[in-house]
Design an enzyme around this catalytic site. Structure first.
Site, PDB file in Angstrom:
ATOM      1  N   CYS A  12      -0.788 -76.993 -44.471  1.00  0.00           N
ATOM      2  CA  CYS A  12      -0.254 -75.843 -43.575  1.00  0.00           C
ATOM      3  C   CYS A  12      -1.490 -75.013 -43.102  1.00  0.00           C
ATOM      4  CB  CYS A  12       0.839 -74.964 -43.766  1.00  0.00           C
ATOM      5  SG  CYS A  12       0.526 -73.910 -45.198  1.00  0.00           S
ATOM      6  N   CYS A  84       3.654 -77.340 -40.897  1.00  0.00           N
ATOM      7  CA  CYS A  84       3.435 -76.305 -40.006  1.00  0.00           C
ATOM      8  C   CYS A  84       4.800 -76.126 -38.954  1.00  0.00           C
ATOM      9  CB  CYS A  84       2.380 -76.274 -38.935  1.00  0.00           C
ATOM     10  SG  CYS A  84       0.762 -76.432 -39.926  1.00  0.00           S
ATOM     11  N   CYS A  89      -0.542 -77.858 -36.459  1.00  0.00           N
ATOM     12  CA  CYS A  89      -0.840 -78.536 -37.787  1.00  0.00           C
ATOM     13  C   CYS A  89      -2.121 -79.140 -37.597  1.00  0.00           C
ATOM     14  CB  CYS A  89       0.394 -79.256 -38.434  1.00  0.00           C
ATOM     15  SG  CYS A  89       1.774 -78.668 -38.996  1.00  0.00           S
TER      16      CYS A  89
END
Length: 140
Positions: A12, A84, A89
């Site tokens: 993330c 994400c 991402c």
């Protein structure tokens, strides 16, 4: 690191909450089967609520630190899993299989300490359930 195990990398953006929780949960439940890592594009300090929420389920990440993805650039992964929720991402090329699962970023919650902590708990529980489902259904 055990070379007979598949490598999994959770990503993330900041490597401060979701990816840290996913790494710790997968390690605690299925660590005998996988080498598990986490990283981010813009690493920041591991969130205190992530630490506290995992401690509630007897997982200690007080010694964890956020890692930049650059440290993994020469490593091969069976799975790279992005977590994400904002569509930003990072793509990581060294994966046999890329998986994306969107989890709401608990760092974005506003409110009092209890509201914030409850959001981290919720995220932790969602990640744990998803990981167990993925393993039990043979996805990873």
């Amino acid at each position: 690191m055990d070379s007979s195990k598949d490598n999994i990398l959770f990503i993330c953006k900041n490597n401060s909450s979701r990816s840290q929780m996913a790494e710790a949960i997968l390690n605690s439940i299925y660590g005998e089967k996988y080498n598990v890592f986490s990283g981010g594009l813009e690493p920041t300090k591991v969130n205190k609520y992530a630490i506290k929420s995992l401690k509630e389920i007897n997982i200690d990440i007080t010694e964890n630190y956020s890692k930049n993805l650059d440290i993994f650039k020469n490593k091969e992964f069976k799975y790279v899993i992005t977590l994400c929720d904002d569509g930003k991402c990072p793509y990581f090329p060294n994966a046999e299989k890329n998986i994306h699962k969107s989890f709401k970023d608990p760092n974005r919650i506003e409110g009092n300490e209890e509201d914030i902590f409850n959001e981290f708990r919720k995220c932790r529980n969602e990640i744990k359930k998803w990981i167990i489902d993925m393993i039990e259904n043979g996805v990873i």
